[in-house]
Design an enzyme around this catalytic site. Structure first.
Site, PDB file in Angstrom:
ATOM      1  N   SER A   4     -15.650 -17.089 -50.639  1.00 39.13           N
ATOM      2  CA  SER A   4     -14.584 -17.348 -51.426  1.00 39.13           C
ATOM      3  C   SER A   4     -13.684 -16.316 -52.134  1.00 39.13           C
ATOM      4  CB  SER A   4     -15.005 -18.763 -52.188  1.00 39.13           C
ATOM      5  OG  SER A   4     -13.760 -19.496 -52.693  1.00 39.13           O
ATOM      6  N   ASP A  63     -11.503 -25.232 -42.766  1.00 41.13           N
ATOM      7  CA  ASP A  63     -11.068 -24.892 -44.333  1.00 41.13           C
ATOM      8  C   ASP A  63      -9.632 -24.854 -44.201  1.00 41.13           C
ATOM      9  OD1 ASP A  63     -10.842 -23.756 -46.513  1.00 41.13           O
ATOM     10  OD2 ASP A  63     -12.345 -21.932 -45.932  1.00 41.13           O
ATOM     11  N   HIS A 104     -14.051 -25.836 -46.759  1.00 37.03           N
ATOM     12  CA  HIS A 104     -14.252 -24.407 -47.422  1.00 37.03           C
ATOM     13  C   HIS A 104     -15.576 -24.465 -48.058  1.00 37.03           C
ATOM     14  CE1 HIS A 104     -13.159 -20.832 -49.546  1.00 37.03           C
ATOM     15  NE2 HIS A 104     -13.596 -21.652 -50.777  1.00 37.03           N
TER      16      HIS A 104
END
Length: 373
Positions: A149, A316, A349
């Site tokens: 991330s 995502d 995500h």
């Protein structure tokens, strides 16, 4: 505001002064980190993990802290990141409130929390701080650098600013620049915090904490961390058992609302609001195009790393999977043997934190393919 430091954390004192990309400097700053495994005599088996916005350095349990870590199923003896083979370091990002110096830390010049006097934070600053930890541990070159991330951004900055620091890179649900949708979401999160009267220009304390703003900010984030497919399959339109209260006609009615509320309440008072503002804005500012005359692919192509893997979830919406494809393509243009894998995970995500059935084999296979350290 209180910092939240996991037991067993270790600390590296950053160079003082520590210069910040956008101006200003830190004095007496530090970075929190934890380690697993044994460093080889030639220091050739080291893996560094750089994290997303909210995690601390406690990625997995160890003797000094047996609590379950945030990446426990991925890291440990016999796991995808096998600590029988690898010496693993996880750093808490500069700017956080989990042990590293950030807006919640005490400014040695004033003996008061930095709050909004903390210098403007960039992803490049978090990368340079992590690089100091590696150097202090006597590691000249990492066997692999792993970023998740926001950590995927940090990893790319680290590779670019410190050429030769890693032999391989795994970028998980990361990106080379912030996209408009992600910027918009984080902008709303910051606005929710700043509009809470208790935020008070950043001058709050435990008794006067912007709880409503943080709850709303966290709910917005959680909505983007998962996919619509998962929300539907997990909650559908199931209503709560309790009847609607007459005195709160617009209160919680559906299970998905209750889930978001519970998640948000567990998060508030466990993360500093000013740190949330600073770190979210650092992600918005990040753009490797700055290093490629406005072209993000040219910026990526300046990175030199022999082996790379970019992976993400096809569902995502916060760091769309085409950004991981872009990373692989850009690193390949710079000479890397770069692979890309888009996972058919329904969990958006956050898939790399929960869908270990898909993500663990990809990480394990890549690491197993690297030369023995």
């Amino acid at each position: 505001m209180t910092e939240f430091i996991p037991p067993g954390s270790r600390f590296h004192a950053l160079s003082s002064p520590f210069p910040m990309k956008r101006g200003g400097e830190l004095h007496g700053a530090r970075v929190a980190y934890e380690t697993w495994g044994t460093l080889a005599p030639d220091a050739g088996n080291a893996i560094l993990i750089v994290t997303g916005l909210s995690p601390d350095a406690h990625a997995a349990s160890h003797a000094d802290n047996p609590a379950i870590g945030w990446w426990e199923p991925m890291l440990g003896p016999g796991k995808a990141i096998d600590t029988h083979r690898w010496f693993v370091i996880c750093v808490n990002s500069l700017g956080s409130c989990k042990g590293s110096t950030g807006p919640a830390s005490i400014n040695p010049a004033t003996r008061q929390p930095y709050r909004l006097s903390f210098p403007e934070l960039s992803i490049e600053d978090t990368a340079n701080a992590a690089a100091e930890v590696i150097a202090a541990l006597g590691i000249g070159k990492l066997a692999c650098l792993i970023g998740n991330s926001m950590g995927g951004m940090t990893a790319l900055a680290l590779l670019l600013l410190h050429p030769g620091i890693a032999n391989a890179h795994i970028n998980i649900s990361g990106s080379a620049q912030a996209l408009p949708f992600s910027i918009a979401i984080r902008s709303l999160q910051r606005e929710a915090i700043r509009l809470d009267p208790a935020w008070n220009g950043g001058n709050y304390d435990e008794q006067h904490y912007p709880e409503s703003g943080m709850r709303m900010a966290r709910k917005l984030g959680v909505i983007t961390y998962r996919s619509a497919l998962e929300w539907d399959g997990r909650f559908g339109r199931v209503r709560l058992d309790s009847d609607q209260n007459d005195d709160d006609p617009f209160g919680l009615e559906f299970q998905v609302e209750s889930y978001l509320e519970g998640h948000a309440r567990r998060f508030v008072h466990r993360f500093d609001p000013n740190c949330y503002l600073y770190m979210g804005r650092a992600m918005d500012w990040f753009d490797l195009g700055e290093y490629g005359d406005g072209d993000v692919m040219a910026g990526l192509a300046k990175i030199r790393v022999p082996y790379a893997l970019a992976i993400g979830a096809n569902t995502d919406i916060l760091f769309p999977v085409q950004q991981q494809q872009q990373i692989a393509d850009g690193l390949r243009a710079g000479g890397a043997q770069a692979q890309f894998t888009g996972m058919d995970s329904p969990q958006g995500h956050d898939a790399f934190l929960v869908d270990y059935q898909r993500f663990s084999p990809a990480v394990r296979d890549f690491l197993d393919s690297l030369p023995a350290g």
